[in-house]
Each structure stands twice: as structure tokens, then as C-alpha cells.
Design a protein around this motif. Structure first.
Motif, PDB file in Angstrom:
ATOM      1  N   GLN A  67      68.071  58.551  84.944  1.00  0.00           N
ATOM      2  CA  GLN A  67      67.247  59.068  86.033  1.00  0.00           C
ATOM      3  C   GLN A  67      66.382  57.943  86.565  1.00  0.00           C
ATOM      4  N   GLN A  68      66.210  57.892  87.876  1.00  0.00           N
ATOM      5  CA  GLN A  68      65.342  56.887  88.482  1.00  0.00           C
ATOM      6  C   GLN A  68      64.355  57.554  89.408  1.00  0.00           C
ATOM      7  N   LYS A  69      63.078  57.187  89.239  1.00  0.00           N
ATOM      8  CA  LYS A  69      62.008  57.621  90.132  1.00  0.00           C
ATOM      9  C   LYS A  69      61.188  56.380  90.450  1.00  0.00           C
ATOM     10  N   GLY A  70      61.387  55.839  91.632  1.00  0.00           N
ATOM     11  CA  GLY A  70      60.705  54.607  92.005  1.00  0.00           C
ATOM     12  C   GLY A  70      61.189  53.459  91.135  1.00  0.00           C
ATOM     13  N   VAL A  71      60.243  52.760  90.480  1.00  0.00           N
ATOM     14  CA  VAL A  71      60.615  51.643  89.618  1.00  0.00           C
ATOM     15  C   VAL A  71      60.956  52.100  88.205  1.00  0.00           C
ATOM     16  N   GLN A  72      60.690  53.361  87.886  1.00  0.00           N
ATOM     17  CA  GLN A  72      60.951  53.915  86.552  1.00  0.00           C
ATOM     18  C   GLN A  72      62.420  54.322  86.415  1.00  0.00           C
ATOM     19  N   VAL A  73      63.088  53.790  85.383  1.00  0.00           N
ATOM     20  CA  VAL A  73      64.466  54.163  85.097  1.00  0.00           C
ATOM     21  C   VAL A  73      64.505  54.720  83.676  1.00  0.00           C
ATOM     22  N   SER A  74      64.837  55.995  83.542  1.00  0.00           N
ATOM     23  CA  SER A  74      64.926  56.642  82.229  1.00  0.00           C
ATOM     24  C   SER A  74      66.366  56.624  81.755  1.00  0.00           C
TER      25      SER A  74
END
Length: 121
Positions: free
Chosen positions: A22-29
Motif C-alpha cells: 500500500q502507498q500513501k504519499g511517501v509511505q509504502v507499507s
């Protein structure tokens, strides 16, 4: 109202992908919702939601083992590894010794560069 089968397939593929990446902005889980039925596996060439980078990852025993990132432009990313990962080794090539990074490190990603993540602790 008729729905196109292509739209249904695309949405289904996105929902399946979100179990792994999952990606939200610069965060990649990575592996945020790993199903118990999938304790090991591999994904190849997954395009991030920003459309800029591709990921390949491998996991076993419900834990990330390897991840390769291929970037197409300069960007900043912060990886969130689930399942008790504290840190990892980041390399620019297979021959590079690499360096240890904390799990919440913000990474400066260079255009047309590959990054190799492994030795997750």
C-alpha cells in the motif's frame, strides 16, 4: 447501469495488491494485510500507486525476506515493514556491502537506480 468487466478486474486487482503493498504519499507499507493462507510467496514488478517505481518482493514464514525497488525518477520514500521489523540492509547492487537502515528511515531515491533490501531484523 452496466459495469465493464475491465473495471471490475482492475478494481479486484487493486484490492488484492493492497493486501501486499500500500502507498500513501511517501509511505509504502509492505505486507500490511498478509493473509494466513499465504505464509510465503513472491510478487514481481508491482508498480507503486504513484506509477513511478516498481517493486519485487519475497516473503517466507510471514516475514519479508527480500525487496527490490527500481525507481524511474528522484523521490523520497519511507517503507513500513510489518511483522516486527526493526531495521534492514540497503544496497545499490548485489556486490555492495550496503548499510543498515532503521525501519522508519526516509530514503532519498535516485532516478534509474535499483535498491536491494534484505537482512530484515
Amino acid at each position: 447501469l452496466k459495469s465493464s468487466p475491465i473495471v471490475l478486474l482492475s478494481e479486484g486487482a487493486r484490492l488484492i495488491r493492497d493486501h501486499f503493498i500500500q502507498q500513501k504519499g511517501v509511505q509504502v507499507s509492505i505486507l500490511p494485510h498478509l493473509l494466513p493462507e499465504l505464509p510465503f510467496g513472491r510478487l514481481e514488478g508491482v508498480v507503486l500507486s504513484d506509477g513511478v517505481s516498481r517493486l519485487s518482493l519475497e516473503w517466507s514464514k510471514k516475514t519479508i525476506r527480500r525487496l527490490v525497488l527500481h525507481a524511474n525518477q528522484n523521490q523520497e520514500l519511507q517503507f513500513n515493514f510489518h511483522h516486527n521489523v526493526r531495521d534492514y540492509r540497503l544496497r545499490n547492487s548485489h556486490k555492495d556491502r550496503g548499510e543498515r537502515k532503521k525501519k522508519d528511515s526516509l530514503l532519498l531515491i535516485d532516478e534509474n537506480q535499483s535498491y536491494f533490501f534484505d537482512n530484515f531484523l
